[in-house]
Design a protein around this motif. Sequence first.
Motif, PDB file in Angstrom:
ATOM      1  N   VAL A 164       0.839  -1.203   0.000  1.00  0.00           N
ATOM      2  CA  VAL A 164       0.000   0.000   0.000  1.00  0.00           C
ATOM      3  C   VAL A 164       0.874   1.254   0.000  1.00  0.00           C
ATOM      4  O   VAL A 164       0.601   2.222  -0.725  1.00  0.00           O
ATOM      5  N   LEU A 165       1.940   1.236   0.773  1.00  0.00           N
ATOM      6  CA  LEU A 165       2.851   2.378   0.798  1.00  0.00           C
ATOM      7  C   LEU A 165       3.541   2.550  -0.553  1.00  0.00           C
ATOM      8  O   LEU A 165       3.681   3.680  -1.051  1.00  0.00           O
ATOM      9  N   HIS A 166       3.973   1.436  -1.152  1.00  0.00           N
ATOM     10  CA  HIS A 166       4.619   1.479  -2.472  1.00  0.00           C
ATOM     11  C   HIS A 166       3.677   2.094  -3.502  1.00  0.00           C
ATOM     12  O   HIS A 166       4.061   3.028  -4.233  1.00  0.00           O
ATOM     13  N   MET A 167       2.440   1.607  -3.558  1.00  0.00           N
ATOM     14  CA  MET A 167       1.476   2.147  -4.511  1.00  0.00           C
ATOM     15  C   MET A 167       1.136   3.593  -4.167  1.00  0.00           C
ATOM     16  O   MET A 167       0.988   4.433  -5.072  1.00  0.00           O
ATOM     17  N   GLY A 168       1.031   3.906  -2.884  1.00  0.00           N
ATOM     18  CA  GLY A 168       0.700   5.265  -2.475  1.00  0.00           C
ATOM     19  C   GLY A 168       1.751   6.268  -2.919  1.00  0.00           C
ATOM     20  O   GLY A 168       1.423   7.335  -3.467  1.00  0.00           O
ATOM     21  N   VAL A 169       3.008   5.940  -2.694  1.00  0.00           N
ATOM     22  CA  VAL A 169       4.100   6.821  -3.124  1.00  0.00           C
ATOM     23  C   VAL A 169       4.096   6.957  -4.643  1.00  0.00           C
ATOM     24  O   VAL A 169       4.264   8.060  -5.198  1.00  0.00           O
ATOM     25  N   THR A 170       3.881   5.838  -5.329  1.00  0.00           N
ATOM     26  CA  THR A 170       3.834   5.842  -6.799  1.00  0.00           C
ATOM     27  C   THR A 170       2.712   6.732  -7.306  1.00  0.00           C
ATOM     28  O   THR A 170       2.903   7.561  -8.210  1.00  0.00           O
TER      29      THR A 170
END
Length: 382
Positions: A164-170
């Motif tokens: 979720v953090l990876h997608m959020g930053v992306t």
Amino acid sequence: MKSLWLILSKPRYFGVAWVFTSINIWFGTWAIYIPTVKEKLDIDKADLGIALFCLSLGVFTIFPVASKIINKLGVGRASWYGVLFASVTAMLPLMAPNYYLLMAGLYLFGASNGFIDIAINTLVTEIEKEDKQNFMSAAHGFFSLGGILVGLGSFLIPVIGNPVLHMGVTVVLVFAINFFLKKHYVHIVAAPVEKEPFSLKLFKPLLLLGIIGFVSFGSEGAIIDWSALYLKEMTTAPELLIGAGFLAFSTTMTLGRFLGDGISAKIGPIKIVGLGAFIAAIGFVLVLTQDTTWSIIGFAFNGLGFSVIVPELFRIGGNVKGVDSSQGVAFIAGSGYIGFLLGPVILGFIAESASLNYSFVLLLCMALMVLGITFFLGRRGR
């Protein structure tokens, strides 16, 4: 390479091209976490298949109404709203706490992807008409570039450790760039088209383009899904090289799309589709030698051939006389996505019942059929 320089030097073109990159970044980031989601929700492959079908269902649900929404909003504003919609829905599948919300999230994510795909291809068509500049193929090259960026981003998985953090930053980074660039295209509306009453004469070229789209998208999907297995089983390639076919395909696909607009401007969209089909057919012949080196070279030819076909189909579909550009693009997109989803499945059944080699023989026949259709369309246009 003129179109690539055009995109890199002028924000009006780069803003649109970046949306193509964004689409693949969103989708690719979700795709690399599919195994993680499967494990997190403790679902089997059959359940995952149903959930992924919801993604496809979302895409197809939006196709019949997309052109009406785009025409009502204006193609530039519709593209921007598509960016907003996709930015939000990209987060949903990875945030889903249970299987049912995963299916709902994938449905909405699919719908947003389908809508923005039609909107942005229509936008490129309209800018090409307005500016008398070809950059559709290069814009699709930026879509391929998005996949490369996702691949590089995958190295951050162990560092970030949170999907979720990876997608959020992306999403935040991709959205910020889109927000900055939207002013260069959001005002654009489609030029009015003098519509003709429905007739088989009007429908025939769209039908033929739809067949080419079905075959081309289906062939791309098949190579993505089956190239590694083909090299492993049919050419007995060493493990180190089983991914080389897909790498060769992806590399020449990106390169071909950056070169395609210049060639299209010189020989015309129908001829370049025929040339692409011919190059792809040569590629399948080389793949069918069942020699590892020649098969990898064959996949490279496949990527080069198919690289120019899909962008040109959107360009042609958006310029059919008597048809709104958004409707033409939506028809091509719908036909293509059906091929992309069904092609690998059909070939899988053939591979299971006969041989994977026969699947690629069928792909060769389909490439030759596309070549034949372009001869017909070329003669019809004279």
